[in-house]
Write an enzyme that holds these catalytic residues in place. Structure first.
Site, PDB file in Angstrom:
ATOM      1  N   GLU A 140      15.907  -6.590  29.569  1.00 50.46           N
ATOM      2  CA  GLU A 140      16.649  -5.382  29.208  1.00 50.46           C
ATOM      3  C   GLU A 140      16.706  -4.391  30.367  1.00 50.46           C
ATOM      4  O   GLU A 140      17.742  -3.749  30.593  1.00 50.46           O
ATOM      5  CB  GLU A 140      16.018  -4.726  27.970  1.00 50.46           C
ATOM      6  N   GLU A 215      24.427 -12.305  30.983  1.00 45.05           N
ATOM      7  CA  GLU A 215      23.118 -12.651  30.427  1.00 45.05           C
ATOM      8  C   GLU A 215      22.307 -13.508  31.393  1.00 45.05           C
ATOM      9  O   GLU A 215      21.091 -13.340  31.512  1.00 45.05           O
ATOM     10  CB  GLU A 215      23.288 -13.378  29.088  1.00 45.05           C
TER      11      GLU A 215
END
EC number: 3.4.24.-
Length: 284
Positions: A140, A215
């Site tokens: 994150e 990602e």
């Protein structure tokens, strides 16, 4: 730098298509330019407002509580880990929050690197070891470091602009070819609406493709911040627990989980977990 290059390249592509359509339809450049400006205004306004409100919206949607003062060892560890990783990544300290959910997940959001949020679910804290959770948190933090929230806003704005502009240009061309001027207005709006749905469908595929690419970058960033094995262990833990459900709305684009599918995989924000694990295992 990459998001600026992406923004410029995508806009260049839009301008090329813009000029091709003008030459094919014979529509006056002045009229088309007005339409393009209108499309950009509508296309970017929603995306920018969404970005500016993303942090507040995420807290409201999940019921997450920002940790102001740690109340226990878990909150203390979580706050220290996120802030330590942010410092290592050269970032200001983000807000850290916990939300109640049975889904093992986490997400990052915020309008800028100076105003960001990292939130984790109670299920993640209860089902992952601290090493695994550290890998997730680093993932994150990497989203924030890479400026992914801003990048996706720019991309979505360009896609929205192209959808509106292309649909209305083609609709105008179809309507102008009608002999009855009385029916032109109805034909124009009908064709424009249908094409906006079709082009919006295709634009979603592009946005989700870029999200999946992003990602892999966040996974690689996690490997640098926390260590490759911790990120691999976190992804394997997700596999062992279950194939997590996609989060609702825009939060999914910055979450940790992902699930697979056939044709529907084109509309998923995350690559299959096994592909992410393979990419990490084969990386140097």
């Amino acid at each position: 730098m990459m998001r600026i290059l992406l923004f410029l390249a995508t806009n260049a592509a839009v301008l090329i298509v813009f000029n091709i359509i003008l030459s094919l339809t014979g529509i006056r450049g002045q009229d088309a330019m007005g339409l393009l400006i209108m499309a950009a205004l509508f296309g970017f306004t929603g995306s920018i407002i969404s970005l500016l409100m993303s942090k507040r919206s995420a807290l409201a949607a999940t019921g997450a509580e920002v940790i102001e003062q740690p109340r226990n060892d878990t909150e203390r560890w979580l706050l220290q880990t996120v802030h330590s990783q942010a410092e290592k990544a050269g970032l200001p300290k983000p807000d850290v929050a916990i939300y109640h959910s049975n889904d093992v997940n986490a997400f990052a959001t915020g309008a800028s690197k100076n105003n960001s949020l990292v939130a984790v679910s109670t299920a993640l804290l209860n089902n992952m070891t601290r090493d695994e959770a550290e890998g997730v948190l680093a993932h994150e933090i990497s989203h924030i470091k890479n400026g992914d929230m801003v990048t996706m806003t720019l991309l979505q704005g360009v896609l929205n602009t192209f959808v509106i502009f292309a649909a209305r240009m083609i609709a105008r061309m179809v309507a102008n070819n009608r002999s009855s001027e009385e029916s032109n207005s109805g034909i124009y709006f009908l064709v424009a609406m249908v094409l906006e749905v079709v082009f919006g469908f295709l634009a979603s595929m592009i946005a989700m493709w870029f999200s999946r690419f992003r990602e892999f970058r966040a996974d690689a960033g996690s490997a640098e911040l926390a260590g490759k094995q911790k990120m691999i262990a976190a992804l394997k833990r997700l596999q062992a627990i279950h194939e997590p459900q996609e989060m609702d709305g825009k939060l999914a684009a910055f979450a940790i989980n992902g699930k697979r599918g056939g044709f529907t995989s084109l509309f998923l924000s995350h690559p299959p977990l096994e592909k992410r694990i393979e990419a990490l295992e084969t990386s140097k």
